[in-house]
Write a protein that holds these residues in place. Structure first.
Motif, PDB file in Angstrom:
ATOM      1  N   GLY A  52       0.800  -1.225   0.000  1.00 45.65           N
ATOM      2  CA  GLY A  52       0.000   0.000   0.000  1.00 45.65           C
ATOM      3  C   GLY A  52       0.829   1.269   0.000  1.00 45.65           C
ATOM      4  O   GLY A  52       0.306   2.364  -0.181  1.00 45.65           O
ATOM      5  N   VAL A  53       2.144   1.145   0.215  1.00 45.98           N
ATOM      6  CA  VAL A  53       3.028   2.306   0.252  1.00 45.98           C
ATOM      7  C   VAL A  53       3.495   2.627  -1.164  1.00 45.98           C
ATOM      8  O   VAL A  53       3.967   1.761  -1.887  1.00 45.98           O
ATOM      9  CB  VAL A  53       4.259   2.033   1.149  1.00 45.98           C
ATOM     10  N   ALA A  54       3.331   3.874  -1.560  1.00 46.27           N
ATOM     11  CA  ALA A  54       3.764   4.336  -2.884  1.00 46.27           C
ATOM     12  C   ALA A  54       4.117   5.814  -2.760  1.00 46.27           C
ATOM     13  O   ALA A  54       3.761   6.457  -1.773  1.00 46.27           O
ATOM     14  CB  ALA A  54       2.643   4.142  -3.906  1.00 46.27           C
ATOM     15  N   PRO A  55       4.843   6.358  -3.746  1.00 43.58           N
ATOM     16  CA  PRO A  55       5.130   7.794  -3.685  1.00 43.58           C
ATOM     17  C   PRO A  55       3.841   8.605  -3.526  1.00 43.58           C
ATOM     18  O   PRO A  55       2.872   8.403  -4.258  1.00 43.58           O
ATOM     19  CB  PRO A  55       5.801   8.078  -5.032  1.00 43.58           C
ATOM     20  N   GLY A  56       3.829   9.453  -2.527  1.00 41.17           N
ATOM     21  CA  GLY A  56       2.656  10.284  -2.263  1.00 41.17           C
ATOM     22  C   GLY A  56       1.544   9.558  -1.530  1.00 41.17           C
ATOM     23  O   GLY A  56       0.492  10.131  -1.271  1.00 41.17           O
ATOM     24  N   THR A  57       1.766   8.279  -1.198  1.00 38.19           N
ATOM     25  CA  THR A  57       0.739   7.485  -0.525  1.00 38.19           C
ATOM     26  C   THR A  57       1.345   6.722   0.646  1.00 38.19           C
ATOM     27  O   THR A  57       1.656   5.533   0.535  1.00 38.19           O
ATOM     28  CB  THR A  57       0.102   6.479  -1.511  1.00 38.19           C
ATOM     29  N   PRO A  58       1.544   7.385   1.781  1.00 35.99           N
ATOM     30  CA  PRO A  58       2.063   6.665   2.943  1.00 35.99           C
ATOM     31  C   PRO A  58       0.990   5.776   3.564  1.00 35.99           C
ATOM     32  O   PRO A  58      -0.201   5.926   3.274  1.00 35.99           O
ATOM     33  CB  PRO A  58       2.450   7.793   3.904  1.00 35.99           C
ATOM     34  N   VAL A  59       1.410   4.855   4.382  1.00 35.34           N
ATOM     35  CA  VAL A  59       0.488   4.038   5.178  1.00 35.34           C
ATOM     36  C   VAL A  59       0.665   4.484   6.622  1.00 35.34           C
ATOM     37  O   VAL A  59       1.791   4.562   7.126  1.00 35.34           O
ATOM     38  CB  VAL A  59       0.785   2.530   5.027  1.00 35.34           C
ATOM     39  N   PHE A  60      -0.432   4.796   7.278  1.00 28.54           N
ATOM     40  CA  PHE A  60      -0.413   5.206   8.676  1.00 28.54           C
ATOM     41  C   PHE A  60      -0.866   4.040   9.535  1.00 28.54           C
ATOM     42  O   PHE A  60      -1.885   3.403   9.251  1.00 28.54           O
ATOM     43  CB  PHE A  60      -1.330   6.415   8.899  1.00 28.54           C
ATOM     44  N   LEU A  61      -0.098   3.770  10.586  1.00 23.28           N
ATOM     45  CA  LEU A  61      -0.426   2.673  11.494  1.00 23.28           C
ATOM     46  C   LEU A  61      -0.898   3.235  12.822  1.00 23.28           C
ATOM     47  O   LEU A  61      -0.329   4.200  13.341  1.00 23.28           O
ATOM     48  CB  LEU A  61       0.793   1.774  11.717  1.00 23.28           C
ATOM     49  N   THR A  62      -1.932   2.623  13.365  1.00 24.58           N
ATOM     50  CA  THR A  62      -2.475   3.061  14.639  1.00 24.58           C
ATOM     51  C   THR A  62      -2.153   2.047  15.722  1.00 24.58           C
ATOM     52  O   THR A  62      -1.963   0.862  15.459  1.00 24.58           O
ATOM     53  CB  THR A  62      -4.010   3.221  14.565  1.00 24.58           C
ATOM     54  N   LYS A  63      -2.075   2.538  16.940  1.00 21.74           N
ATOM     55  CA  LYS A  63      -1.883   1.687  18.111  1.00 21.74           C
ATOM     56  C   LYS A  63      -2.899   2.143  19.142  1.00 21.74           C
ATOM     57  O   LYS A  63      -2.937   3.329  19.486  1.00 21.74           O
ATOM     58  CB  LYS A  63      -0.457   1.827  18.639  1.00 21.74           C
ATOM     59  N   ASN A  64      -3.731   1.227  19.576  1.00 22.44           N
ATOM     60  CA  ASN A  64      -4.821   1.542  20.508  1.00 22.44           C
ATOM     61  C   ASN A  64      -5.728   2.638  19.950  1.00 22.44           C
ATOM     62  O   ASN A  64      -6.179   3.529  20.662  1.00 22.44           O
ATOM     63  CB  ASN A  64      -4.277   1.939  21.882  1.00 22.44           C
ATOM     64  N   GLY A  65      -5.938   2.596  18.646  1.00 21.59           N
ATOM     65  CA  GLY A  65      -6.856   3.529  18.001  1.00 21.59           C
ATOM     66  C   GLY A  65      -6.284   4.908  17.737  1.00 21.59           C
ATOM     67  O   GLY A  65      -6.979   5.776  17.223  1.00 21.59           O
ATOM     68  N   GLN A  66      -5.025   5.141  18.076  1.00 21.12           N
ATOM     69  CA  GLN A  66      -4.388   6.445  17.891  1.00 21.12           C
ATOM     70  C   GLN A  66      -3.283   6.333  16.848  1.00 21.12           C
ATOM     71  O   GLN A  66      -2.573   5.333  16.799  1.00 21.12           O
ATOM     72  CB  GLN A  66      -3.760   6.936  19.209  1.00 21.12           C
TER      73      GLN A  66
END
Length: 87
Positions: free
Chosen positions: A19-33
């Motif tokens: 899912g990671v591509a230029p201009g498209t980071p992937v954000f990961l959450t921990k405990n909903g944050q």
């Protein structure tokens, strides 16, 4: 639209990294944050360069405030002289 996933998704990290591509980071959450961001290296390099530039601009601004500003005529003259030296 950003890709947001729980950090537990890293169990199948290849799927996350797809899912990671230029201009498209992937954000990961921990405990909903929001906790982590996985960026393409080109995006990371661009952000690092922007950060260095902003830091240098801030340093120049601080220097100008503390030591005084140089008139634009002097700056122009300096670069015209250097261009004449073959630099």
């Amino acid at each position: 639209m950003p890709t947001i996933m729980p950090v537990s998704s890293l169990r199948s990290y290849t799927e996350v990294l797809e899912g990671v591509a230029p201009g498209t980071p992937v954000f990961l959450t921990k405990n909903g944050q929001g906790r982590y961001a996985i960026l393409d290296m080109d995006d990371y390099d661009r952000l690092a360069a922007e950060n260095r530039l902003l830091s240098e601009l801030q340093s120049g601004h601080t220097s100008g405030e503390q030591e005084g500003w140089i008139a634009s005529e002097h700056v122009k003259k300096h670069f015209v002289e250097r261009a004449g030296d073959g630099l």
